[in-house]
Design a protein around this motif. Structure first.
Motif, mmCIF file in Angstrom:
data_model
loop_
_atom_site.group_PDB
_atom_site.id
_atom_site.type_symbol
_atom_site.label_atom_id
_atom_site.label_comp_id
_atom_site.label_asym_id
_atom_site.label_seq_id
_atom_site.Cartn_x
_atom_site.Cartn_y
_atom_site.Cartn_z
ATOM 1 N N GLY A 57 14.570 -10.111 -9.816
ATOM 2 C CA GLY A 57 15.977 -10.462 -9.890
ATOM 3 C C GLY A 57 16.754 -9.567 -10.839
ATOM 4 N N ASP A 58 16.040 -8.916 -11.778
ATOM 5 C CA ASP A 58 16.671 -8.012 -12.745
ATOM 6 C C ASP A 58 16.851 -6.610 -12.165
ATOM 7 O OD1 ASP A 58 14.027 -7.186 -12.578
ATOM 8 O OD2 ASP A 58 13.597 -7.494 -14.712
ATOM 9 N N GLY A 59 16.423 -6.413 -10.898
ATOM 10 C CA GLY A 59 16.554 -5.101 -10.270
ATOM 11 C C GLY A 59 15.393 -4.169 -10.548
ATOM 12 N N GLN A 60 14.497 -4.571 -11.469
ATOM 13 C CA GLN A 60 13.343 -3.730 -11.813
ATOM 14 C C GLN A 60 12.333 -3.742 -10.675
ATOM 15 O OE1 GLN A 60 12.687 -1.868 -14.745
ATOM 16 N NE2 GLN A 60 14.879 -2.223 -15.013
ATOM 17 N N ARG A 61 11.811 -2.544 -10.356
ATOM 18 C CA ARG A 61 10.773 -2.417 -9.331
ATOM 19 C C ARG A 61 9.429 -2.194 -10.009
ATOM 20 N NH1 ARG A 61 12.878 0.403 -4.036
ATOM 21 N NH2 ARG A 61 14.896 -0.619 -3.901
ATOM 22 N N ARG A 62 8.393 -2.769 -9.430
ATOM 23 C CA ARG A 62 7.062 -2.575 -9.984
ATOM 24 C C ARG A 62 6.027 -2.681 -8.867
ATOM 25 N NH1 ARG A 62 9.489 -6.979 -10.816
ATOM 26 N NH2 ARG A 62 8.575 -9.037 -10.668
ATOM 27 N N GLU A 63 4.958 -1.914 -9.006
ATOM 28 C CA GLU A 63 3.842 -1.977 -8.071
ATOM 29 C C GLU A 63 2.641 -2.560 -8.805
ATOM 30 O OE1 GLU A 63 4.039 1.126 -4.498
ATOM 31 O OE2 GLU A 63 3.354 1.999 -6.390
ATOM 32 N N ILE A 64 1.943 -3.465 -8.130
ATOM 33 C CA ILE A 64 0.847 -4.187 -8.760
ATOM 34 C C ILE A 64 -0.360 -4.161 -7.837
ATOM 35 C CG2 ILE A 64 0.149 -6.424 -9.730
ATOM 36 C CD1 ILE A 64 3.415 -6.866 -9.632
ATOM 37 N N LYS A 81 -2.114 -2.846 -2.964
ATOM 38 C CA LYS A 81 -1.016 -2.593 -3.910
ATOM 39 C C LYS A 81 0.279 -3.111 -3.287
ATOM 40 C CE LYS A 81 -0.935 1.342 -6.029
ATOM 41 N NZ LYS A 81 -0.919 1.666 -7.438
ATOM 42 N N LEU A 82 0.906 -4.071 -3.982
ATOM 43 C CA LEU A 82 2.172 -4.619 -3.511
ATOM 44 C C LEU A 82 3.291 -4.202 -4.454
ATOM 45 C CD1 LEU A 82 1.195 -8.286 -2.511
ATOM 46 C CD2 LEU A 82 1.167 -6.211 -1.109
ATOM 47 N N GLY A 83 4.429 -3.888 -3.885
ATOM 48 C CA GLY A 83 5.601 -3.525 -4.676
ATOM 49 C C GLY A 83 6.642 -4.620 -4.589
ATOM 50 N N PHE A 84 7.234 -4.930 -5.728
ATOM 51 C CA PHE A 84 8.229 -6.000 -5.812
ATOM 52 C C PHE A 84 9.468 -5.511 -6.534
ATOM 53 C CE2 PHE A 84 4.133 -8.102 -5.637
ATOM 54 C CZ PHE A 84 4.348 -9.087 -4.693
ATOM 55 N N GLN A 85 10.590 -6.138 -6.207
ATOM 56 C CA GLN A 85 11.809 -5.940 -6.987
ATOM 57 C C GLN A 85 12.214 -7.314 -7.490
ATOM 58 O OE1 GLN A 85 14.848 -3.508 -5.312
ATOM 59 N NE2 GLN A 85 16.419 -4.277 -6.661
ATOM 60 N N ALA A 139 0.828 -1.213 0.000
ATOM 61 C CA ALA A 139 0.000 0.000 0.000
ATOM 62 C C ALA A 139 0.862 1.263 0.000
ATOM 63 C CB ALA A 139 -0.968 -0.010 1.182
ATOM 64 N N GLY A 140 1.957 1.226 -0.745
ATOM 65 C CA GLY A 140 2.817 2.393 -0.887
ATOM 66 C C GLY A 140 3.809 2.604 0.244
ATOM 67 N N GLN A 141 3.756 1.762 1.278
ATOM 68 C CA GLN A 141 4.664 1.886 2.421
ATOM 69 C C GLN A 141 5.835 0.910 2.261
ATOM 70 O OE1 GLN A 141 4.079 4.148 5.073
ATOM 71 N NE2 GLN A 141 2.525 4.822 3.617
ATOM 72 N N ASN A 142 7.055 1.405 2.465
ATOM 73 C CA ASN A 142 8.244 0.558 2.382
ATOM 74 C C ASN A 142 8.198 -0.489 3.491
ATOM 75 O OD1 ASN A 142 10.761 -0.602 2.296
ATOM 76 N ND2 ASN A 142 11.897 1.300 2.526
ATOM 77 N N VAL A 143 8.315 -1.758 3.124
ATOM 78 C CA VAL A 143 8.277 -2.830 4.122
ATOM 79 C C VAL A 143 9.563 -3.653 4.129
ATOM 80 C CG1 VAL A 143 5.752 -3.006 4.100
ATOM 81 C CG2 VAL A 143 7.105 -4.452 2.558
#
Length: 130
Positions: free
Chosen positions: A85-92, A79-83, A54-58
């Motif tokens: 293995g390629d270093g790319q960050r995305r929120e879904i 909304k979950l944010g992931f990084q 939900a937009g908060q760093n965990v």
């Protein structure tokens, strides 16, 4: 006062390890359940690191703590944010629609809140002992 809300997850099984560089917890995707909103997104893979809820760093929070923030009332979004293995960050944006495995029923919101209180008390006790 009606039924307690039906608490659901997003179809991700998480694992936890300690980051050797920082000493912080790293919570990662160990499995994505078929048919879940996580699987349907097509953007989440085993090994991805969970970095926000939900937009908060965990990053650095324990899996026990995150288990109280990701599940929620059925058919609500989170909304979950992931990084990856390629270093790319995305929120879904994912819909909470998956019953948790191995449980006849999902915990109620009250049970989750009780678990949070127990974890806070434990953390306070640990601090007092130091």
């Amino acid at each position: 006062a009606g039924q307690p809300p039906d608490i659901r997850g997003v179809g991700i099984t998480f694992g936890q390890e300690t980051d050797e560089l920082t000493g912080l917890y790293r919570v990662f995707v160990s499995r994505v359940r078929e048919g879940s909103s996580a699987a349907q997104s097509g953007q989440i893979a085993a090994g991805d690191t969970l970095i926000s809820v939900a937009g908060q760093n965990v990053y650095g929070q324990s899996l026990a703590t995150l288990r109280t923030t990701i599940p929620g009332p059925a058919m609500t979004a989170v909304k979950l944010g992931f990084q990856g293995g390629d270093g790319q960050r995305r929120e879904i944006d994912l819909v909470r629609s998956t019953a948790r495995e191995g449980r006849r029923s999902n915990p109620t919101l009250k049970q989750i809140q009780q678990q949070q209180i127990q974890q806070q008390r434990f953390a306070q006790q640990q601090q007092q002992q130091q």
